[in-house]
Design an enzyme around this catalytic site. Structure first.
Site, PDB file in Angstrom:
ATOM      1  N   SER A 139       4.021  18.749  19.056  1.00  0.00           N
ATOM      2  CA  SER A 139       4.952  19.252  18.492  1.00  0.00           C
ATOM      3  C   SER A 139       5.582  20.744  19.557  1.00  0.00           C
ATOM      4  CB  SER A 139       4.001  19.947  17.071  1.00  0.00           C
ATOM      5  OG  SER A 139       4.046  19.004  16.220  1.00  0.00           O
ATOM      6  N   HIS A 172       8.265  12.587  20.388  1.00  0.00           N
ATOM      7  CA  HIS A 172       8.599  13.448  19.056  1.00  0.00           C
ATOM      8  C   HIS A 172       8.272  13.150  17.575  1.00  0.00           C
ATOM      9  CE1 HIS A 172       7.782  17.730  17.107  1.00  0.00           C
ATOM     10  NE2 HIS A 172       7.231  16.825  16.513  1.00  0.00           N
ATOM     11  N   ASN A 197      10.794  21.957  16.460  1.00  0.00           N
ATOM     12  CA  ASN A 197       9.715  22.981  15.654  1.00  0.00           C
ATOM     13  C   ASN A 197      10.375  24.778  16.594  1.00  0.00           C
ATOM     14  OD1 ASN A 197       8.375  21.509  14.054  1.00  0.00           O
ATOM     15  ND2 ASN A 197       7.106  20.853  16.615  1.00  0.00           N
ATOM     16  N   GLU A 220      12.154  12.825  18.460  1.00  0.00           N
ATOM     17  CA  GLU A 220      13.009  13.838  19.957  1.00  0.00           C
ATOM     18  C   GLU A 220      12.359  13.400  20.898  1.00  0.00           C
ATOM     19  OE1 GLU A 220      10.749  17.973  19.128  1.00  0.00           O
ATOM     20  OE2 GLU A 220      13.317  18.587  19.425  1.00  0.00           O
TER      21      GLU A 220
HETATM   22  C1  LIG Z   1       5.351  19.473  12.898  1.00  0.00           C
HETATM   23  C2  LIG Z   1       6.574  18.368  13.618  1.00  0.00           C
HETATM   24  O1  LIG Z   1       6.100  18.947  14.847  1.00  0.00           O
HETATM   25  C3  LIG Z   1       8.262  18.306  13.206  1.00  0.00           C
HETATM   26  C4  LIG Z   1       7.670  17.525  11.574  1.00  0.00           C
HETATM   27  O2  LIG Z   1       7.412  16.548  11.320  1.00  0.00           O
HETATM   28  S1  LIG Z   1       8.603  18.307  10.257  1.00  0.00           S
HETATM   29  C5  LIG Z   1       8.630  18.190   9.367  1.00  0.00           C
HETATM   30  C6  LIG Z   1       9.612  17.149   8.724  1.00  0.00           C
HETATM   31  N1  LIG Z   1       9.573  16.449   7.127  1.00  0.00           N
HETATM   32  C7  LIG Z   1      10.037  16.910   6.892  1.00  0.00           C
HETATM   33  O3  LIG Z   1      10.820  18.009   6.823  1.00  0.00           O
HETATM   34  C8  LIG Z   1       9.616  16.388   5.203  1.00  0.00           C
HETATM   35  C9  LIG Z   1      10.383  16.565   4.424  1.00  0.00           C
HETATM   36  N2  LIG Z   1      10.295  15.922   2.680  1.00  0.00           N
HETATM   37  C10 LIG Z   1      11.110  15.201   2.662  1.00  0.00           C
HETATM   38  O4  LIG Z   1      12.200  14.813   3.140  1.00  0.00           O
HETATM   39  C11 LIG Z   1      10.280  14.221   1.533  1.00  0.00           C
HETATM   40  O5  LIG Z   1       9.892  15.533   0.830  1.00  0.00           O
HETATM   41  C12 LIG Z   1       9.379  13.124   1.574  1.00  0.00           C
HETATM   42  C13 LIG Z   1      10.602  11.789   2.733  1.00  0.00           C
HETATM   43  C14 LIG Z   1       8.762  13.456   2.101  1.00  0.00           C
HETATM   44  C15 LIG Z   1       9.006  12.506  -0.106  1.00  0.00           C
HETATM   45  O6  LIG Z   1      10.266  11.993  -0.848  1.00  0.00           O
HETATM   46  P1  LIG Z   1      10.615  12.243  -2.465  1.00  0.00           P
HETATM   47  O7  LIG Z   1      11.556  11.782  -2.277  1.00  0.00           O
HETATM   48  O8  LIG Z   1      10.422  14.309  -2.241  1.00  0.00           O
HETATM   49  O9  LIG Z   1       9.240  11.543  -2.587  1.00  0.00           O
HETATM   50  P2  LIG Z   1       9.677   9.705  -2.947  1.00  0.00           P
HETATM   51  O10 LIG Z   1      10.348   9.433  -3.757  1.00  0.00           O
HETATM   52  O11 LIG Z   1       7.665  10.015  -3.325  1.00  0.00           O
HETATM   53  O12 LIG Z   1       9.421   9.532  -1.588  1.00  0.00           O
HETATM   54  C16 LIG Z   1      10.566   8.200  -0.987  1.00  0.00           C
HETATM   55  C17 LIG Z   1       9.853   7.674   0.049  1.00  0.00           C
HETATM   56  O13 LIG Z   1       9.968   7.959   1.121  1.00  0.00           O
HETATM   57  C18 LIG Z   1       8.379   7.178   0.869  1.00  0.00           C
HETATM   58  N3  LIG Z   1       7.122   8.090   1.060  1.00  0.00           N
HETATM   59  C19 LIG Z   1       6.690   9.926   1.391  1.00  0.00           C
HETATM   60  N4  LIG Z   1       5.336  10.172   0.976  1.00  0.00           N
HETATM   61  C20 LIG Z   1       5.354   9.227   2.396  1.00  0.00           C
HETATM   62  C21 LIG Z   1       4.434   9.246   3.224  1.00  0.00           C
HETATM   63  N5  LIG Z   1       3.294  10.128   3.674  1.00  0.00           N
HETATM   64  N6  LIG Z   1       4.144   7.493   3.822  1.00  0.00           N
HETATM   65  C22 LIG Z   1       5.179   6.911   4.247  1.00  0.00           C
HETATM   66  N7  LIG Z   1       6.116   6.901   3.028  1.00  0.00           N
HETATM   67  C23 LIG Z   1       5.985   7.775   2.184  1.00  0.00           C
HETATM   68  C24 LIG Z   1       8.095   7.030  -0.315  1.00  0.00           C
HETATM   69  O14 LIG Z   1       7.727   5.307  -0.532  1.00  0.00           O
HETATM   70  C25 LIG Z   1       9.693   6.885  -0.953  1.00  0.00           C
HETATM   71  O15 LIG Z   1       9.876   5.418  -0.233  1.00  0.00           O
HETATM   72  P3  LIG Z   1      11.087   4.433  -1.280  1.00  0.00           P
HETATM   73  O16 LIG Z   1      11.984   5.503  -2.196  1.00  0.00           O
HETATM   74  O17 LIG Z   1      11.608   3.376  -0.413  1.00  0.00           O
HETATM   75  O18 LIG Z   1      10.220   3.979  -1.745  1.00  0.00           O
HETATM   76  N1  LIG Z   2       1.973  16.621  11.276  1.00  0.00           N
HETATM   77  C1  LIG Z   2       2.742  17.383  11.803  1.00  0.00           C
HETATM   78  O1  LIG Z   2       3.473  16.806  10.568  1.00  0.00           O
HETATM   79  C2  LIG Z   2       3.294  16.945  13.098  1.00  0.00           C
HETATM   80  C3  LIG Z   2       2.179  16.744  14.644  1.00  0.00           C
HETATM   81  N2  LIG Z   2       3.003  16.330  15.541  1.00  0.00           N
HETATM   82  C4  LIG Z   2       1.413  16.769  16.340  1.00  0.00           C
HETATM   83  O2  LIG Z   2       1.076  15.406  16.584  1.00  0.00           O
HETATM   84  C5  LIG Z   2      -0.488  15.317  17.040  1.00  0.00           C
HETATM   85  C6  LIG Z   2      -1.441  15.235  15.913  1.00  0.00           C
HETATM   86  O3  LIG Z   2      -1.359  15.839  14.121  1.00  0.00           O
HETATM   87  P1  LIG Z   2      -2.069  15.561  13.696  1.00  0.00           P
HETATM   88  O4  LIG Z   2      -1.594  13.640  13.075  1.00  0.00           O
HETATM   89  O5  LIG Z   2      -0.342  15.909  11.952  1.00  0.00           O
HETATM   90  O6  LIG Z   2      -2.964  15.737  12.875  1.00  0.00           O
HETATM   91  P2  LIG Z   2      -4.245  15.368  12.152  1.00  0.00           P
HETATM   92  O7  LIG Z   2      -5.190  16.083  12.681  1.00  0.00           O
HETATM   93  O8  LIG Z   2      -4.052  14.620  10.923  1.00  0.00           O
HETATM   94  O9  LIG Z   2      -4.881  13.472  13.338  1.00  0.00           O
HETATM   95  C7  LIG Z   2      -5.471  14.534  14.749  1.00  0.00           C
HETATM   96  C8  LIG Z   2      -6.243  12.967  15.106  1.00  0.00           C
HETATM   97  O10 LIG Z   2      -7.199  12.786  16.329  1.00  0.00           O
HETATM   98  C9  LIG Z   2      -7.626  12.860  16.646  1.00  0.00           C
HETATM   99  N3  LIG Z   2      -8.510  13.321  17.740  1.00  0.00           N
HETATM  100  C10 LIG Z   2      -9.256  14.755  18.454  1.00  0.00           C
HETATM  101  N4  LIG Z   2      -8.929  14.788  19.029  1.00  0.00           N
HETATM  102  C11 LIG Z   2      -9.023  13.799  19.514  1.00  0.00           C
HETATM  103  C12 LIG Z   2      -9.153  13.029  21.360  1.00  0.00           C
HETATM  104  N5  LIG Z   2      -9.468  13.612  22.589  1.00  0.00           N
HETATM  105  N6  LIG Z   2      -9.423  11.261  21.307  1.00  0.00           N
HETATM  106  C13 LIG Z   2      -8.609  10.638  19.915  1.00  0.00           C
HETATM  107  N7  LIG Z   2      -8.575  11.522  18.712  1.00  0.00           N
HETATM  108  C14 LIG Z   2      -8.711  12.197  18.711  1.00  0.00           C
HETATM  109  C15 LIG Z   2      -9.083  13.477  15.423  1.00  0.00           C
HETATM  110  O11 LIG Z   2      -9.937  13.121  14.864  1.00  0.00           O
HETATM  111  P3  LIG Z   2     -11.282  15.009  14.182  1.00  0.00           P
HETATM  112  O12 LIG Z   2     -10.556  14.798  12.613  1.00  0.00           O
HETATM  113  O13 LIG Z   2     -12.150  13.721  14.301  1.00  0.00           O
HETATM  114  O14 LIG Z   2     -10.609  16.255  15.485  1.00  0.00           O
HETATM  115  C16 LIG Z   2      -7.158  13.523  14.256  1.00  0.00           C
HETATM  116  O15 LIG Z   2      -8.325  12.084  14.069  1.00  0.00           O
HETATM  117  C17 LIG Z   2      -0.525  17.019  17.222  1.00  0.00           C
HETATM  118  O16 LIG Z   2      -0.485  17.073  18.692  1.00  0.00           O
HETATM  119  C18 LIG Z   2       0.785  17.873  16.179  1.00  0.00           C
HETATM  120  O17 LIG Z   2       1.540  19.007  16.903  1.00  0.00           O
HETATM  121  C19 LIG Z   2       3.929  15.560  15.270  1.00  0.00           C
HETATM  122  C20 LIG Z   2       4.563  15.856  15.029  1.00  0.00           C
HETATM  123  C21 LIG Z   2       4.475  16.373  13.174  1.00  0.00           C
END
Ligand SMILES: CC(=O)CC(=O)SCCNC(=O)CCNC(=O)[C@H](O)C(C)(C)COP(=O)(O)OP(=O)(O)OC[C@H]1O[C@@H](n2cnc3c(N)ncnc32)[C@H](O)[C@@H]1OP(=O)(O)O
Ligand SMILES: NC(=O)C1=CN([C@@H]2O[C@H](COP(=O)(O)OP(=O)(O)OC[C@H]3O[C@@H](n4cnc5c(N)ncnc54)[C@H](OP(=O)(O)O)[C@@H]3O)[C@@H](O)[C@H]2O)C=CC1
Length: 283
Positions: free
Chosen positions: A119, A140, A190, A152
């Site tokens: 991330s 990403h 992010n 990304e």
């Molecule tokens: C941290 C990082 O490094 C980067 C990041 O990822 S930051 C996070 C970026 N993501 C976001 O900002 C997500 C924001 N949230 C959303 O876009 C929406 O709330 C959401 C798509 C998650 C759910 O949408 P919603 O309209 O509220 O709910 P819902 O109607 O249940 O779902 C919409 C669709 O998504 C699917 N869906 C929801 N959650 C899901 C999941 N966890 N896995 C797979 N599919 C999923 C549903 O099945 C549904 O599909 P269909 O309409 O085709 O059947």
């Molecule tokens: N959450 C998010 O929205 C997003 C996350 N990311 C990035 O994706 C990555 C994973 O995040 P996320 O999936 O949320 O995290 P989770 O905690 O859901 O999953 C991480 C998984 O990796 C496993 N793990 C840890 N160390 C190792 C290793 N050495 N070898 C193999 N597997 C390992 C963990 O096992 P255990 O639980 O046993 O430690 C766990 O099952 C991070 O780098 C995060 O920043 C990117 C985009 C969005």
């Protein structure tokens, strides 16, 4: 560079989603985690997602079985021996990523691309522990992976154009949209998203409004699909804290200091949806 065999490291929320979309696009996928239980949880999530596609008439039972048939379990990084690309999605921790990339560099074929779904951690620093920095890149994905269109793509200092192009092509095959950016703390997504989430946590900490009110204001007022506290729970509070720390350290600017309340929740093990409790409770 033809990509057919993909290995995904980490079967958590991101790794399982990445494995699913790769298998749906026809790639052979090995899904790796350290423990069998973690793999079982990951493949369980994938199976549930595919079953929903069948129920909604978007996929047949045969297609679902074919997608699942393209995913094989792995508990050993040595299984990368025949990978064309490895996409690492383990925990957001530089020491762990360094250790994984060092091993992958030893065991993966010479031509293999080593990508990280990090991330925020610097791709250049991850690449530096390998002998193939030109083949290391950031890929990403956004959460939830099967739904979100963006990937990304982050070029490290040494990433070659050939590797960038191969990853861009693969992203298009996954029916996702690649967007390019350079290797700077938090990249683009992010750097912009996480300070907003952190500010929402400060707003809660200072008692300006309840968690529900903060989320409602951002959902109804800005048309965000989720409020920032709900989104933090969805991402994982540990991941949010790691990202804020990378921004804080990377820019050396106090505006990126993580909220003490965020630190406290992470120390309590309240990591959000994945542990059943964060700002909200989940059953
Ligand atoms: C941290 C990082 O490094 C980067 C990041 O990822 S930051 C996070 C970026 N993501 C976001 O900002 C997500 C924001 N949230 C959303 O876009 C929406 O709330 C959401 C798509 C998650 C759910 O949408 P919603 O309209 O509220 O709910 P819902 O109607 O249940 O779902 C919409 C669709 O998504 C699917 N869906 C929801 N959650 C899901 C999941 N966890 N896995 C797979 N599919 C999923 C549903 O099945 C549904 O599909 P269909 O309409 O085709 O059947
Ligand atoms: N959450 C998010 O929205 C997003 C996350 N990311 C990035 O994706 C990555 C994973 O995040 P996320 O999936 O949320 O995290 P989770 O905690 O859901 O999953 C991480 C998984 O990796 C496993 N793990 C840890 N160390 C190792 C290793 N050495 N070898 C193999 N597997 C390992 C963990 O096992 P255990 O639980 O046993 O430690 C766990 O099952 C991070 O780098 C995060 O920043 C990117 C985009 C969005």
């Amino acid at each position: 560079m033809a990509i057919q065999n993909v290995m995904v490291i980490g079967a958590g929320q991101m790794g399982s989603g990445i494995a699913q979309v790769c298998a749906q696009a026809g790639f052979n996928v090995k899904l790796n985690d350290m423990k069998q239980e973690a793999y079982d949880r990951g493949i369980g999530t994938i199976t549930k997602n595919l079953s929903r596609n069948v129920e909604k008439g978007r996929m047949t039972e045969d297609e679902k079985a074919a997608v699942l048939g393209r995913i094989t379990p792995s508990l050993d990084l040595k299984d990368a021996h025949d990978a064309d690309i490895v996409i690492e999605a383990a925990v957001e921790n530089m020491e762990i990523k360094h250790s994984i990339f060092k091993t992958l560099d030893e065991v993966a074929p010479k031509h293999a691309i080593l990508a990280s779904n990090t991330s925020s951690l610097p791709i250049t620093e991850i690449a530096a522990v390998t002998n193939r920095p030109e083949q290391v890149i950031g890929m990403h994905f956004m959460n939830p992976v099967p739904v979100m269109k963006l990937v990304e793509i982050i070029r490290g200092l040494a990433t070659s154009d050939e590797v960038y192009q191969a990853v861009e092509e693969m992203t298009l095959k996954l029916s996702k949209t690649p967007v390019e950016c350079n290797d700077f703390p938090g990249f683009v997504a992010n750097r912009i998203l996480m300070p907003m989430i952190n500010e929402a946590i400060f707003t809660l900490q200072e008692g300006v409004a309840t968690k529900e009110a903060i989320d409602d204001i951002m959902k109804l007022g800005m048309n965000h699909p989720m409020g920032p506290l709900q989104l933090a729970d969805f991402i994982g509070l540990d991941t949010c804290l790691y990202i804020m720390e990378v921004l804080h350290e990377g820019f050396g600017d106090s505006k990126y200091r993580p909220s003490p309340l965020l630190r406290q929740y992470v120390k309590a093990g309240w990591l959000g949806k994945k542990t059943g409790r964060g700002f909200y409770e989940y059953s």
